[in-house]
Design a protein around this motif. Structure first.
Motif, short mmCIF file in Angstrom:
data_model
loop_
_atom_site.label_atom_id
_atom_site.label_comp_id
_atom_site.label_asym_id
_atom_site.label_seq_id
_atom_site.Cartn_x
_atom_site.Cartn_y
_atom_site.Cartn_z
N VAL A 16 -4.76 22.97 -26.04
CA VAL A 16 -5.32 21.78 -26.70
C VAL A 16 -4.21 20.78 -26.97
O VAL A 16 -4.38 19.57 -26.76
CB VAL A 16 -6.06 22.17 -28.00
N LEU A 19 -3.31 19.07 -23.75
CA LEU A 19 -4.38 18.14 -23.40
C LEU A 19 -4.23 16.84 -24.19
O LEU A 19 -4.34 15.74 -23.64
CB LEU A 19 -5.74 18.78 -23.68
N ALA A 20 -3.95 16.96 -25.49
CA ALA A 20 -3.77 15.78 -26.34
C ALA A 20 -2.55 14.97 -25.90
O ALA A 20 -2.59 13.73 -25.84
CB ALA A 20 -3.64 16.21 -27.80
N ASP A 22 -1.27 14.89 -22.90
CA ASP A 22 -1.62 14.26 -21.62
C ASP A 22 -2.46 13.00 -21.84
O ASP A 22 -2.45 12.09 -21.02
CB ASP A 22 -2.36 15.23 -20.72
N ALA A 23 -3.19 12.95 -22.95
CA ALA A 23 -4.01 11.79 -23.29
C ALA A 23 -3.21 10.73 -24.05
O ALA A 23 -3.77 9.75 -24.52
CB ALA A 23 -5.22 12.23 -24.11
N VAL A 43 -9.22 7.75 -29.01
CA VAL A 43 -8.70 8.71 -28.05
C VAL A 43 -9.87 9.56 -27.56
O VAL A 43 -10.70 10.00 -28.37
CB VAL A 43 -7.62 9.63 -28.67
N LEU A 45 -10.59 13.00 -25.39
CA LEU A 45 -10.05 14.21 -24.77
C LEU A 45 -11.16 14.86 -23.95
O LEU A 45 -12.28 15.04 -24.43
CB LEU A 45 -9.57 15.19 -25.83
N HIS A 46 -10.84 15.18 -22.70
CA HIS A 46 -11.78 15.84 -21.81
C HIS A 46 -11.34 17.29 -21.65
O HIS A 46 -10.24 17.55 -21.17
CB HIS A 46 -11.82 15.15 -20.44
N ARG A 47 -12.19 18.19 -22.05
CA ARG A 47 -11.87 19.62 -21.98
C ARG A 47 -11.59 20.05 -20.55
O ARG A 47 -12.33 19.70 -19.63
CB ARG A 47 -13.04 20.42 -22.55
N TRP A 56 -12.08 25.43 -27.94
CA TRP A 56 -12.44 24.01 -27.98
C TRP A 56 -13.12 23.67 -29.30
O TRP A 56 -12.79 22.70 -29.96
CB TRP A 56 -13.34 23.68 -26.79
#
Length: 94
Positions: A16, A19-20, A22-23, A43, A45-47, A56
């Protein structure tokens, strides 16, 4: 206005956190948590496939600074709350 998502600083939540990041969110340790923050007004976020459903859903248990605009099994959309003191500033102060 800063958006932030707080997750436990344990190996299970590293996907997670990645992912954050990367965003475009910034990662900072805060006690036993990671603060994943952004100065952007929103923001999304795409799982990813590697993040299990239970993880998630547990990503929100550490808290959020801002507002959850939507949360689905695939997308988390965070929106910043306006600065309440901005209502009391004059145009010259802004």
């Amino acid at each position: 206005m800063t958006l932030a998502l707080y997750v436990l600083d344990v190996p299970e939540f590293q996907p997670v956190a990645r992912l954050a990041q990367d965003a475009g969110m910034t990662r900072r340790p805060v006690g036993d948590y990671l603060e994943l923050s952004s100065d952007e007004p929103e923001v999304v976020l795409h799982r990813e496939d590697g993040i299990r459903t239970a993880l998630w859903h547990a990503a929100l248990t550490g808290g959020v600074d801002g507002r959850i605009a939507s949360f689905t099994p695939e997308v988390l959309h965070l929106v910043g709350e306006p600065d309440p003191t901005a209502l009391h500033r004059t145009a010259e102060e802004q």
